[in-house]
Design a protein around this motif. Sequence first.
Motif, PDB file in Angstrom:
ATOM      1  N   THR A 165     -69.726 -37.454  36.648  1.00  0.00           N
ATOM      2  CA  THR A 165     -69.695 -35.792  36.607  1.00  0.00           C
ATOM      3  C   THR A 165     -71.072 -35.649  37.599  1.00  0.00           C
ATOM      4  O   THR A 165     -72.035 -36.885  37.783  1.00  0.00           O
ATOM      5  CB  THR A 165     -69.647 -35.642  35.220  1.00  0.00           C
ATOM      6  OG1 THR A 165     -71.250 -36.863  34.631  1.00  0.00           O
ATOM      7  CG2 THR A 165     -69.116 -35.841  34.422  1.00  0.00           C
TER       8      THR A 165
ATOM      9  N   GLU B  73     -63.974 -20.628  42.474  1.00  0.00           N
ATOM     10  CA  GLU B  73     -63.182 -22.323  42.182  1.00  0.00           C
ATOM     11  C   GLU B  73     -63.031 -23.171  44.176  1.00  0.00           C
ATOM     12  O   GLU B  73     -62.733 -24.508  43.797  1.00  0.00           O
ATOM     13  CB  GLU B  73     -61.826 -21.818  41.623  1.00  0.00           C
ATOM     14  CG  GLU B  73     -62.593 -21.201  40.021  1.00  0.00           C
ATOM     15  CD  GLU B  73     -60.898 -21.195  39.256  1.00  0.00           C
ATOM     16  OE1 GLU B  73     -60.157 -20.270  40.594  1.00  0.00           O
ATOM     17  OE2 GLU B  73     -60.786 -20.474  38.502  1.00  0.00           O
TER      18      GLU B  73
ATOM     19  N   LEU C  83     -65.600 -25.418  45.097  1.00  0.00           N
ATOM     20  CA  LEU C  83     -66.524 -26.198  44.382  1.00  0.00           C
ATOM     21  C   LEU C  83     -65.056 -27.486  43.955  1.00  0.00           C
ATOM     22  O   LEU C  83     -66.382 -28.009  43.989  1.00  0.00           O
ATOM     23  CB  LEU C  83     -66.279 -25.128  42.328  1.00  0.00           C
ATOM     24  CG  LEU C  83     -67.723 -24.975  42.212  1.00  0.00           C
ATOM     25  CD1 LEU C  83     -67.426 -24.183  41.123  1.00  0.00           C
ATOM     26  CD2 LEU C  83     -69.150 -25.208  42.338  1.00  0.00           C
ATOM     27  N   GLU C  84     -64.137 -27.229  44.801  1.00  0.00           N
ATOM     28  CA  GLU C  84     -63.103 -27.661  44.295  1.00  0.00           C
ATOM     29  C   GLU C  84     -63.566 -29.146  44.803  1.00  0.00           C
ATOM     30  O   GLU C  84     -63.240 -30.487  45.528  1.00  0.00           O
ATOM     31  CB  GLU C  84     -61.576 -27.750  44.161  1.00  0.00           C
ATOM     32  CG  GLU C  84     -61.259 -26.928  43.310  1.00  0.00           C
ATOM     33  CD  GLU C  84     -59.738 -26.102  42.882  1.00  0.00           C
ATOM     34  OE1 GLU C  84     -59.130 -25.891  43.967  1.00  0.00           O
ATOM     35  OE2 GLU C  84     -58.829 -25.469  41.838  1.00  0.00           O
TER      36      GLU C  84
ATOM     37  N   GLU D  73     -66.179 -30.087  46.104  1.00  0.00           N
ATOM     38  CA  GLU D  73     -67.028 -31.333  46.059  1.00  0.00           C
ATOM     39  C   GLU D  73     -65.895 -31.749  44.426  1.00  0.00           C
ATOM     40  O   GLU D  73     -67.575 -33.177  44.537  1.00  0.00           O
ATOM     41  CB  GLU D  73     -68.443 -30.853  45.252  1.00  0.00           C
ATOM     42  CG  GLU D  73     -68.721 -29.255  45.838  1.00  0.00           C
ATOM     43  CD  GLU D  73     -69.872 -30.482  47.195  1.00  0.00           C
ATOM     44  OE1 GLU D  73     -70.217 -31.240  47.143  1.00  0.00           O
ATOM     45  OE2 GLU D  73     -70.102 -29.744  48.147  1.00  0.00           O
TER      46      GLU D  73
ATOM     47  N   GLU E 203     -63.362 -32.180  40.735  1.00  0.00           N
ATOM     48  CA  GLU E 203     -62.662 -31.349  39.895  1.00  0.00           C
ATOM     49  C   GLU E 203     -64.035 -30.076  38.901  1.00  0.00           C
ATOM     50  O   GLU E 203     -64.335 -31.495  38.416  1.00  0.00           O
ATOM     51  CB  GLU E 203     -61.476 -32.062  39.465  1.00  0.00           C
ATOM     52  CG  GLU E 203     -61.018 -31.262  37.896  1.00  0.00           C
ATOM     53  CD  GLU E 203     -59.726 -31.114  38.325  1.00  0.00           C
ATOM     54  OE1 GLU E 203     -59.561 -30.278  37.656  1.00  0.00           O
ATOM     55  OE2 GLU E 203     -59.392 -30.785  39.541  1.00  0.00           O
ATOM     56  N   PRO E 204     -64.135 -29.187  38.800  1.00  0.00           N
ATOM     57  CA  PRO E 204     -64.906 -28.406  38.116  1.00  0.00           C
ATOM     58  C   PRO E 204     -64.283 -28.491  36.520  1.00  0.00           C
ATOM     59  O   PRO E 204     -63.240 -28.237  36.326  1.00  0.00           O
ATOM     60  CB  PRO E 204     -64.704 -26.919  38.801  1.00  0.00           C
ATOM     61  CG  PRO E 204     -63.984 -27.175  40.199  1.00  0.00           C
ATOM     62  CD  PRO E 204     -63.126 -28.347  39.335  1.00  0.00           C
TER      63      PRO E 204
ATOM     64  N   ARG F 214     -67.338 -26.955  34.003  1.00  0.00           N
ATOM     65  CA  ARG F 214     -67.291 -25.922  33.833  1.00  0.00           C
ATOM     66  C   ARG F 214     -68.311 -24.548  34.715  1.00  0.00           C
ATOM     67  O   ARG F 214     -68.478 -26.459  36.102  1.00  0.00           O
ATOM     68  CB  ARG F 214     -67.768 -25.691  32.747  1.00  0.00           C
ATOM     69  CG  ARG F 214     -69.222 -26.308  32.007  1.00  0.00           C
ATOM     70  CD  ARG F 214     -69.783 -26.812  30.586  1.00  0.00           C
ATOM     71  NE  ARG F 214     -71.019 -27.105  31.044  1.00  0.00           N
ATOM     72  CZ  ARG F 214     -71.820 -26.641  31.428  1.00  0.00           C
ATOM     73  NH1 ARG F 214     -71.913 -24.856  31.232  1.00  0.00           N
ATOM     74  NH2 ARG F 214     -73.708 -27.528  30.978  1.00  0.00           N
ATOM     75  N   TRP F 215     -68.083 -23.887  35.012  1.00  0.00           N
ATOM     76  CA  TRP F 215     -69.576 -23.100  35.853  1.00  0.00           C
ATOM     77  C   TRP F 215     -69.837 -21.893  35.179  1.00  0.00           C
ATOM     78  O   TRP F 215     -69.154 -21.285  34.594  1.00  0.00           O
ATOM     79  CB  TRP F 215     -68.791 -23.298  37.454  1.00  0.00           C
ATOM     80  CG  TRP F 215     -67.540 -22.765  37.205  1.00  0.00           C
ATOM     81  CD1 TRP F 215     -65.799 -22.988  37.503  1.00  0.00           C
ATOM     82  CD2 TRP F 215     -66.943 -21.144  37.535  1.00  0.00           C
ATOM     83  NE1 TRP F 215     -65.173 -21.756  37.654  1.00  0.00           N
ATOM     84  CE2 TRP F 215     -65.945 -20.574  37.443  1.00  0.00           C
ATOM     85  CE3 TRP F 215     -67.850 -19.839  37.768  1.00  0.00           C
ATOM     86  CZ2 TRP F 215     -65.015 -19.664  38.015  1.00  0.00           C
ATOM     87  CZ3 TRP F 215     -67.821 -18.344  37.889  1.00  0.00           C
ATOM     88  CH2 TRP F 215     -66.114 -18.118  37.940  1.00  0.00           C
TER      89      TRP F 215
ATOM     90  N   ALA G 279     -72.529 -25.365  38.551  1.00  0.00           N
ATOM     91  CA  ALA G 279     -71.256 -26.597  38.027  1.00  0.00           C
ATOM     92  C   ALA G 279     -71.632 -27.641  37.605  1.00  0.00           C
ATOM     93  O   ALA G 279     -72.490 -28.763  37.552  1.00  0.00           O
ATOM     94  CB  ALA G 279     -70.374 -26.170  38.877  1.00  0.00           C
TER      95      ALA G 279
ATOM     96  N   VAL H  57     -68.958 -30.514  37.763  1.00  0.00           N
ATOM     97  CA  VAL H  57     -67.529 -31.132  38.390  1.00  0.00           C
ATOM     98  C   VAL H  57     -67.131 -32.998  38.597  1.00  0.00           C
ATOM     99  O   VAL H  57     -68.535 -33.569  37.941  1.00  0.00           O
ATOM    100  CB  VAL H  57     -67.907 -31.115  40.099  1.00  0.00           C
ATOM    101  CG1 VAL H  57     -67.499 -29.617  40.102  1.00  0.00           C
ATOM    102  CG2 VAL H  57     -68.588 -31.353  40.710  1.00  0.00           C
TER     103      VAL H  57
END
Length: 58
Positions: free
Chosen positions: A3, A24, A27-28, A30, A32-33, A35-36, A52, A54
């Motif tokens: 993480t 989203e 973030l993807e 970087e 698998e998100p 929470r953000w 976030a 990830v």
Amino acid sequence: MTTHFITAEIDLQETPIKLQQEIESQLEKEGEPLRWAVTQVDKEKQKATVEAIVTRES
């Protein structure tokens, strides 16, 4: 799997739904998100700061 805490700067969008989709999408890139949250909005620069958590494959 590991993480990671990341911070991203996102351009503000025309609607909240488009903003969510852009967040989203970024973030993807970087991982698998999990929470953000939007933690800051700069109206002058038209930017939102997102923090976030990830996960990434090891």
